[in-house]
Motif scaffolding. Sequence first.
Motif, mmCIF file in Angstrom:
data_model
loop_
_atom_site.group_PDB
_atom_site.id
_atom_site.type_symbol
_atom_site.label_atom_id
_atom_site.label_comp_id
_atom_site.label_asym_id
_atom_site.label_seq_id
_atom_site.Cartn_x
_atom_site.Cartn_y
_atom_site.Cartn_z
ATOM 1 N N VAL A 293 -3.853 8.107 -4.087
ATOM 2 C CA VAL A 293 -3.674 7.293 -2.890
ATOM 3 C C VAL A 293 -2.812 8.078 -1.905
ATOM 4 C CG1 VAL A 293 -2.718 5.143 -1.967
ATOM 5 C CG2 VAL A 293 -3.892 5.140 -4.184
ATOM 6 N N LEU B 253 -7.655 -1.052 -3.947
ATOM 7 C CA LEU B 253 -6.330 -0.907 -3.339
ATOM 8 C C LEU B 253 -6.099 -1.995 -2.304
ATOM 9 C CD1 LEU B 253 -3.676 0.633 -2.861
ATOM 10 C CD2 LEU B 253 -4.926 2.114 -1.257
ATOM 11 N N ALA C 185 1.950 2.300 -3.304
ATOM 12 C CA ALA C 185 0.903 2.851 -4.172
ATOM 13 C C ALA C 185 0.618 4.318 -3.902
ATOM 14 C CB ALA C 185 -0.386 2.039 -4.015
ATOM 15 N N PHE D 170 -6.420 2.801 -8.633
ATOM 16 C CA PHE D 170 -7.206 2.032 -7.665
ATOM 17 C C PHE D 170 -8.485 2.763 -7.300
ATOM 18 C CE2 PHE D 170 -2.677 1.481 -6.930
ATOM 19 C CZ PHE D 170 -2.526 0.101 -6.886
ATOM 20 N N ALA E 72 0.833 -1.209 0.000
ATOM 21 C CA ALA E 72 0.000 0.000 0.000
ATOM 22 C C ALA E 72 0.863 1.251 0.000
ATOM 23 C CB ALA E 72 -0.937 -0.016 1.206
ATOM 24 N N GLY F 199 -5.550 -1.741 -9.619
ATOM 25 C CA GLY F 199 -4.109 -1.622 -9.770
ATOM 26 C C GLY F 199 -3.592 -2.266 -11.038
ATOM 27 N N ALA G 248 -7.394 5.046 -1.087
ATOM 28 C CA ALA G 248 -7.689 5.759 -2.337
ATOM 29 C C ALA G 248 -8.935 6.587 -2.061
ATOM 30 C CB ALA G 248 -7.925 4.767 -3.470
#
Length: 343
Positions: A327, A262, A242, A257, A239, A253, A320
């Motif tokens: 994100v 996510l 991201a 996302f 995470a 993804g 997200a």
Amino acid sequence: MASHRRPARVTVLTAAAAATAAASLGAVPASADPGATPAATRATVDRLYEEAEKATEGYNRADEKANALRRTVSQAQDSLARGQERINRMRGVLGSVAGAQYRSGGIDPALALLLSSDPDSYLDRATALDRVTARQTAALGELRREQRSLSQKRSEARAALAELEQSRAEVARHKRTVERKLAEARRVLASLTVEERADYDRASRTGERAEGPDGGPAEPLPPLADLGPSRAAAAVIAARSAIGKPYVWGATGPSAFDCSGLMVWSYRQAGISLPRTSSAQRYAGRQVPLSQAQPGDLVTYRGDASHVAIYAGNGQVIHAPYPGARVRYDPVNMMSHVTVTRV
């Protein structure tokens, strides 16, 4: 939930609830009141994003169902093809036996005995013929059973196809609802000045972003080495990687996302399969008090669990947020009805 700040994102609700939401939310005005204050305009955008998120919950659920139905239909079609091949082979064997009997003359057994010059040989042949006839009878019975089974499978396949078409229509309906709500939110945002829009983008629902000036967390997070080798730690690390990726509703993804997407992607990197929807993710493990939250726990929000994040430590989550945002980190208490789930 505080409504004067940043909007929601898009996830998944029960199909029935989402459909009800889509119907009841259709009356929301398409644009902000020209005389509304910036705070009221932001509240309108928040509401529209939340409505879009709930509709997306329905979209994700319907899409998941459609995918499962597509697999069911494909398996049914394969089974039908194999069943028809078996029936064709059985018919071929029975036809060959019947043809051989016809070519041998099919003489009445009593007459064949009278004409035979070797009664012992005849009796041997008659016994063999009885065995062949018994096998034919058994084969015919099996053929009938296969035909009945094939007919049942055809009926089930037709029902699955009809359900698939209905589910596809449901997916399309939820998609239209999401797109309409997002378009309304964009129109309302367009009524804000540049400064007001920048203020909106900086603010979370609570008015306190958990990001620092460089886009990192406002409070230090546990060092990666301290998270250990657990799968939850691997999900947190995924995470974190991201951060900065855009929110796109329905996306899982790796380049974009939605909120539940996510979670699906992050935990997939850790070797764990999560349900697609945030409402299902709420029950994907054991629920624990917020005071006991650990990095890697899922955090869902609202009574219908239409938004979800992953706990990153020190009172912060990664999620997200909503269309147009990326994100990011935010406070764990950014919305109401917080539920923590340990996978």
